[in-house]
Design a protein around this motif. Structure first.
Motif, PDB file in Angstrom:
ATOM      1  N   UNK A 223      42.716  43.514  41.586  1.00  0.00           N
ATOM      2  CA  UNK A 223      41.303  43.279  41.890  1.00  0.00           C
ATOM      3  C   UNK A 223      41.013  41.960  42.597  1.00  0.00           C
ATOM      4  N   UNK A 224      41.950  41.012  42.589  1.00  0.00           N
ATOM      5  CA  UNK A 224      41.563  39.656  42.998  1.00  0.00           C
ATOM      6  C   UNK A 224      41.354  39.502  44.494  1.00  0.00           C
ATOM      7  N   UNK A 225      41.868  40.398  45.302  1.00  0.00           N
ATOM      8  CA  UNK A 225      41.633  40.319  46.743  1.00  0.00           C
ATOM      9  C   UNK A 225      40.451  41.222  47.119  1.00  0.00           C
ATOM     10  N   UNK A 226      39.472  40.769  47.892  1.00  0.00           N
ATOM     11  CA  UNK A 226      39.445  39.483  48.578  1.00  0.00           C
ATOM     12  C   UNK A 226      38.613  38.411  47.885  1.00  0.00           C
ATOM     13  N   UNK A 227      37.977  38.721  46.731  1.00  0.00           N
ATOM     14  CA  UNK A 227      36.995  37.780  46.178  1.00  0.00           C
ATOM     15  C   UNK A 227      37.504  36.964  45.005  1.00  0.00           C
ATOM     16  N   UNK A 228      38.641  37.293  44.416  1.00  0.00           N
ATOM     17  CA  UNK A 228      39.149  36.466  43.345  1.00  0.00           C
ATOM     18  C   UNK A 228      38.987  37.079  41.973  1.00  0.00           C
ATOM     19  N   UNK A 229      39.199  36.296  40.885  1.00  0.00           N
ATOM     20  CA  UNK A 229      39.211  36.826  39.512  1.00  0.00           C
ATOM     21  C   UNK A 229      37.880  37.454  39.123  1.00  0.00           C
ATOM     22  N   UNK A 230      37.956  38.531  38.370  1.00  0.00           N
ATOM     23  CA  UNK A 230      36.748  39.208  37.880  1.00  0.00           C
ATOM     24  C   UNK A 230      37.038  39.775  36.493  1.00  0.00           C
TER      25      UNK A 230
END
Length: 395
Positions: A223-230
């Motif tokens: 999940x971390x691409x493209x916005x990062x940790x969630x």
């Protein structure tokens, strides 16, 4: 009391405190506790006891937010007053403590503040280099911006919980080929050894806690691409219940690593940036009689300091509120036994660590208990944080 110095190493308390206890009179961390259900109140830890500030009409409230909203001089004055009340040479409270002193084992420890925003940083050079070497290019592990600014992201403040909260294994999307995914329980549950710090309304740092940013590495991978940790980070963050003030940590200030290139002017600091805080990670399987220390490191290794993190956080005009929490990011040192996550300690599962029982771990299993510990070592006393613990339970 105007000339009273709460940090003097020769101070002693009329409350018994062994030399290796984290809560010496030189410490006096603030927290919120309940002597009976539904009765939260502010207190100060001293040895195995808690001084009840509400009972003494010194401070009241069900969180420390009101105190954090006051100017830093108020924080210092309050700590000095409590220190004088607990001083072995002062009989004012010593002989009449009565209901103002509680045994810590008899009360419930609560979150110290109502947390507004929660920001987690990525500020250990060793940690960022290790992760970059694993997943990108070992020859160029750092992204171009890393040495220019403290990287961070906004977390989910509602899942920050006090030490002892069970760690329910999260579910999420997992992939084996980066093309398709399944929804299943996390298989690579990890820890992140961090400190956290609370902010006052003026942006000053009120004090520090230990922080474990539990991480689902396989969910994060997808999940971390493209916005990062969630979702890989938002299921639980554990903190220790006692907030150690910057005043208590002042004797342990040290220089941080040399920063190259030199930070831009708004991120430059003249004074020593870091603190000499010894940190440990302990892992105990459900079947084991005792825990194994799997990592030892020190906060002094951090590349970006807390003050630089705050300066960056607010550099675009963003406001802060009393009770906002910032995480340091995983704290790793230069050797394998000083890494602050299982991802590094077991090198992404390729080099499992061996516990004292002979069992091995690449990531956490159900029933495992993790304990983080941290302290500054003075001459004949400690300024410690207490433990932050969590036991993994099934999804």
């Amino acid at each position: 009391m105007a000339s009273y110095q709460p940090n003097q190493s020769n101070l002693t308390s009329w409350v018994p405190v062994p030399p290796d206890h984290p809560f010496s009179i030189q410490n006096l961390p603030f927290g919120i506790f309940a002597p009976k259900p539904g009765d939260p109140r502010p207190g100060v830890a001293i040895g195995d006891h808690i001084l009840d500030l509400a009972e003494l009409n010194i401070w009241e409230g069900d969180s420390l937010n009101g105190l954090m909203a006051r100017p830093p001089q108020v924080w210092s004055d309050l700590r000095a007053r409590v220190s004088w009340l607990l001083n072995s040479e002062n009989p004012e409270l010593r002989d009449t403590s009565g209901r103002a002193l509680h045994r810590a084992e008899d009360v419930e420890l609560l979150l110290p503040a109502a947390i507004g925003d929660y920001v987690d940083f990525y500020s250990s050079l060793e940690h960022a280099t290790n992760v970059g070497s694993m997943f990108r290019d070992p020859a160029n592990p750092l992204l171009p911006n890393w040495r220019w600014l403290p990287i961070g992201y906004h977390g989910k403040s509602g899942t920050v919980s006090v030490s002892g909260t069970p760690v329910k294994r999260p579910k999420g999307q997992l992939t084996g080929d980066n093309q398709s995914a399944v929804y299943a329980p996390c298989r690579r549950l990890d820890i992140e050894l961090e400190t956290g710090f609370f902010l006052g309304s003026s942006g000053d740092i009120f004090g520090l806690v230990l922080l474990n940013d539990w991480s689902a590495r396989d969910i994060q991978r997808w999940e971390y691409q493209p916005l990062g940790p969630f979702l890989a980070k938002s299921f639980l963050t554990s903190i220790s219940p006692w907030v150690v003030t910057l005043d208590a940590l002042t004797p342990f200030r040290v220089d941080g690593p040399e920063q190259q290139p030199a930070p831009l002017p708004h991120l430059q600091t003249a004074e020593p940036r870091n603190y000499d805080i010894h940190l440990e990670v302990w892992l105990q399987p459900a079947s084991a009689p005792s825990a194994t220390c799997i990592a030892r490191t020190n906060f002094r290794h951090m590349y970006w300091s807390m003050r630089q993190q705050v300066q960056h956080l607010t550099s675009n005009g963003a406001p802060v509120r009393a009770g906002d929490l910032c995480g340091s990011g995983t704290i790793s040192g230069p050797t394998r036994d000083s890494f602050g996550s299982l991802l590094e300690l077991a090198w992404n599962g390729t080099k499992p660590i061996t516990l004292d029982t002979g069992e091995t771990r690449a990531f956490l299993e159900d029933g495992d208990t993790i304990t983080l510990r941290g302290w500054c070592q003075g001459v004949g006393y400690r300024v410690g944080f207490g433990d932050v613990t969590g036991t993994v339970v099934p999804a």
